[in-house]
Design a protein around this motif. Structure first.
Motif, PDB file in Angstrom:
ATOM      1  N   ALA A  67      -0.635  -8.447  -6.192  1.00 45.49           N
ATOM      2  CA  ALA A  67      -1.391  -9.433  -5.441  1.00 45.49           C
ATOM      3  C   ALA A  67      -2.711  -8.816  -5.014  1.00 45.49           C
ATOM      4  CB  ALA A  67      -0.598  -9.894  -4.219  1.00 45.49           C
TER       5      ALA A  67
ATOM      6  N   ASP B  18      -6.779  -9.361  -3.107  1.00 43.75           N
ATOM      7  CA  ASP B  18      -7.296  -9.951  -1.884  1.00 43.75           C
ATOM      8  C   ASP B  18      -7.938 -11.309  -2.091  1.00 43.75           C
ATOM      9  OD1 ASP B  18     -10.193  -7.685  -1.716  1.00 43.75           O
ATOM     10  OD2 ASP B  18      -9.618  -9.202  -3.177  1.00 43.75           O
TER      11      ASP B  18
ATOM     12  N   LYS C 226       0.886  -1.181   0.000  1.00 41.05           N
ATOM     13  CA  LYS C 226       0.000   0.000   0.000  1.00 41.05           C
ATOM     14  C   LYS C 226       0.911   1.214   0.000  1.00 41.05           C
ATOM     15  CE  LYS C 226      -3.906   2.128   2.293  1.00 41.05           C
ATOM     16  NZ  LYS C 226      -4.873   2.021   3.382  1.00 41.05           N
TER      17      LYS C 226
ATOM     18  N   ASN D 192      -2.562 -13.443  -8.004  1.00 39.21           N
ATOM     19  CA  ASN D 192      -1.832 -12.323  -8.604  1.00 39.21           C
ATOM     20  C   ASN D 192      -2.470 -11.941  -9.930  1.00 39.21           C
ATOM     21  OD1 ASN D 192       0.344 -12.272  -6.601  1.00 39.21           O
ATOM     22  ND2 ASN D 192       0.905 -14.249  -7.482  1.00 39.21           N
TER      23      ASN D 192
ATOM     24  N   GLY E 207      -1.358  -4.471  -0.949  1.00 45.98           N
ATOM     25  CA  GLY E 207      -0.899  -5.806  -1.297  1.00 45.98           C
ATOM     26  C   GLY E 207       0.494  -5.811  -1.893  1.00 45.98           C
TER      27      GLY E 207
END
Length: 341
Positions: free
Chosen positions: A45, A47, A25, A51, A329
């Motif tokens: 990546a 949630d 982030k 990927n 991520g």
């Protein structure tokens, strides 16, 4: 020092080619895009635990693959304003080699529908060339020209992989490695014909990338000692003759810029690169940058490296870091191309 290129490419290579590992982030304010466009390929990546393949242009994120479907972009080139990236997408339970022209996804077929991966991409005129491998009973080095598959696997090989590709006129150069049982041989294919590059008998050696300047062909790679120290050394070949760059280091990418040749040199001490026989450390305000570069590009006197730092895709321009926005991520930059305006 070890680099995770084999983990990124294929576990079978890691086993069959002697277990070598060589030679991604935040907030972001673009600092390039004025005198040059900076393109970076990699993945983010999400949630969903997967990927997504992606590229950034001047810091702006372009997602290439669908949400929730595993995909990565491993390589990048830019030609006549078009952005070409190459990697893989998991479709069903099958890993499939892909490339994208801008944001259009294009599959790279093989008649047996074997798992596959694309590791390098280049263009020659209107033609698109992609190098990688197929995973069958024997892993096979291959390349595709405009989607047409060409096998490079030599007779008797127990595994092979193509990791770099370069086109000069009508000649197609591919760099990679070939396993014959417990023996690994770094290879350079010219128009489909392999030449095995000079090695030391007591070293595990791999070839990774290829470029050419005039009639001279350069290949970058890495070698590991076979004793318990497992010391890695960054190396290159010029017209098949091996040269050492640095001990305790590995390479990942090579480019030519005019008559100059540049190679990433991932040292234990930090980022560096090789240019025409000289290694230059890449530092931030004099402090070594302790990470590894996956890609390199040059614009004028500026040298750009791309990789991962603190879990985020990052590129460095003369040592100054730019963290690429992903919205949270982990992310990684696997390739970089800088095009002067």
């Amino acid at each position: 020092m070890k680099k995770s290129w084999l983990n990124k490419y294929c576990l079978i290579v890691c086993i069959a080619l002697c277990g070598i590992t060589s030679c991604k982030k935040s907030t972001h304010t673009p600092v390039d895009g004025v005198t040059a466009n900076v393109y970076v390929a990699g993945y983010i990546a999400v949630d969903a635990g997967t990927n997504q393949a992606a590229y950034w242009k001047n810091g702006n994120l372009n997602i290439l693959s669908e949400y929730g479907i595993e995909a990565k972009a491993n390589a990048l080139t830019v030609n006549l304003g078009n952005v070409y990236t190459a990697g893989y997408v998991i479709q069903g339970n099958l890993q499939r080699a892909m490339y994208w022209k801008n944001n259009e996804q294009i599959g790279l077929p093989n008649s047996a529908s074997l798992p596959s991966n694309a590791l390098a991409i280049t263009t020659g005129g209107a033609d698109v060339y992609v190098a990688g491998y197929l995973n069958g009973a024997v892993q096979q080095a291959v390349y595709w020209k405009n989607g047409i598959l060409v096998s490079l696997a030599p007779d008797g090989a127990t595994a092979s992989v193509a990791t770099g590709i370069y086109v000069q006129g009508s000649d197609i150069y591919v760099a990679g490695s070939v396993g014959f049982g417990s023996v690994t041989k770094p290879a350079l294919w010219k128009n489909g014909v392999p030449t095995y590059l000079e090695t030391d008998a007591d070293k595990y050696t791999i070839a990774l990338g290829v470029t050419a300047v005039g009639s001279d062909v350069y290949v970058c790679g890495s070698e590991n000692s076979s004793d318990q120290s497992h010391i890695q050394t960054s190396i290159y070949w010029k017209n098949g003759v091996k040269q050492t760059i640095t001990s305790n280091a590995g390479t990942s990418a090579i480019i030519a810029n005019g008559n100059d040749v540049y190679i990433t040199n991932n040292e234990a001490a930090g980022l560096s690169y090789w240019k025409n026989g000289t290694v230059t450390a890449v530092t931030s305000n004099g402090v070594p940058i302790k990470t590894e570069a996956n890609g390199i590009s040059v614009s004028g006197t500026d040298v750009y490296l791309a990789g991962k730092f603190n879990g985020s895709a990052t590129y460095w321009k003369n040592g100054k870091a730019t963290t690429l926005s992903v919205g949270g991520g982990v992310s990684e930059a696997n390739a970089i191309v800088v095009v002067a305006k």
